[in-house]
Design a protein around this motif. Sequence first.
Motif, PDB file in Angstrom:
ATOM      1  N   ASN A 105     -26.525 101.613  79.167  1.00 31.00           N
ATOM      2  CA  ASN A 105     -26.396 101.192  77.935  1.00 31.00           C
ATOM      3  C   ASN A 105     -27.406 100.098  77.465  1.00 31.00           C
ATOM      4  OD1 ASN A 105     -23.932 102.093  76.383  1.00 31.00           O
ATOM      5  ND2 ASN A 105     -23.269 100.745  76.772  1.00 31.00           N
TER       6      ASN A 105
ATOM      7  N   ASN B 225     -28.724 101.434  69.737  1.00 29.40           N
ATOM      8  CA  ASN B 225     -27.484 100.464  69.757  1.00 29.40           C
ATOM      9  C   ASN B 225     -28.137  99.261  69.390  1.00 29.40           C
ATOM     10  OD1 ASN B 225     -30.507  99.373  71.314  1.00 29.40           O
ATOM     11  ND2 ASN B 225     -28.585  99.412  73.115  1.00 29.40           N
TER      12      ASN B 225
ATOM     13  N   LYS C 267     -22.424  99.041  72.481  1.00 27.49           N
ATOM     14  CA  LYS C 267     -23.040 100.724  73.344  1.00 27.49           C
ATOM     15  C   LYS C 267     -23.839 101.304  72.848  1.00 27.49           C
ATOM     16  CE  LYS C 267     -19.530 103.727  71.886  1.00 27.49           C
ATOM     17  NZ  LYS C 267     -18.417 104.275  72.109  1.00 27.49           N
TER      18      LYS C 267
END
Length: 153
Positions: free
Chosen positions: A96, A72, A110
Motif C-alpha cells: 500500500n 490512500n 489501504k
Amino acid sequence: MIRTKHVASLLVLGALAAFANTAAAAECSATVESNDAMQFNTKALTVPKSCKTFTVTLKHVGQLPVTAMGHNFVLGKTADIAGITADGMKAGAAANYVKAGDARVVAASKLIGGGGSTTVAIPVGKLKAGEAYTYVCTFPGHSSIMRGTLTVK
C-alpha cells in the motif's frame, strides 16, 4: 400520573443521551473524498482531543482502477512526510506504498481504486496538540498534490 411523568422524563433523557452520543461520534470522524484528478476534497481536519479514536473514511469517487490511480490516507508529523513517502514508494503497491513498521506513520489506510472506500482509525493519544501533522496519498507522484493538515484541539 406521577409515574407517567417519570417515564416521559426518562424517555427525554434517553433521547438526549442518544443525541449526545451521535454528536460525539460525528466529532470523532470525517470523510475525505479522492478523485481521478489526484485531489482530496478536504485540505484540513480538526481532531478534538477529547476523542480516543478519530476515524477517517476515504472514498475514491473516481473511476480509474487502483493500479492506475490508487489512493490512500497516510498520516505523520509534517517533518516526516517526505521520508514516509520515499520509503513508501520503495515498499511498493503490495504494501500500500507504506513501509512496514514505519514508526513515523501515525495511521495509514489501504490503497483503493475508483468507487472504493476504506476506513482508518487514528489513535488520538498518539497525537500532540501544537504538533504539525500532514496527511498524504503515498501512491507514486501523488503526495505533492494530495495532502492536507491535521490539527488537534
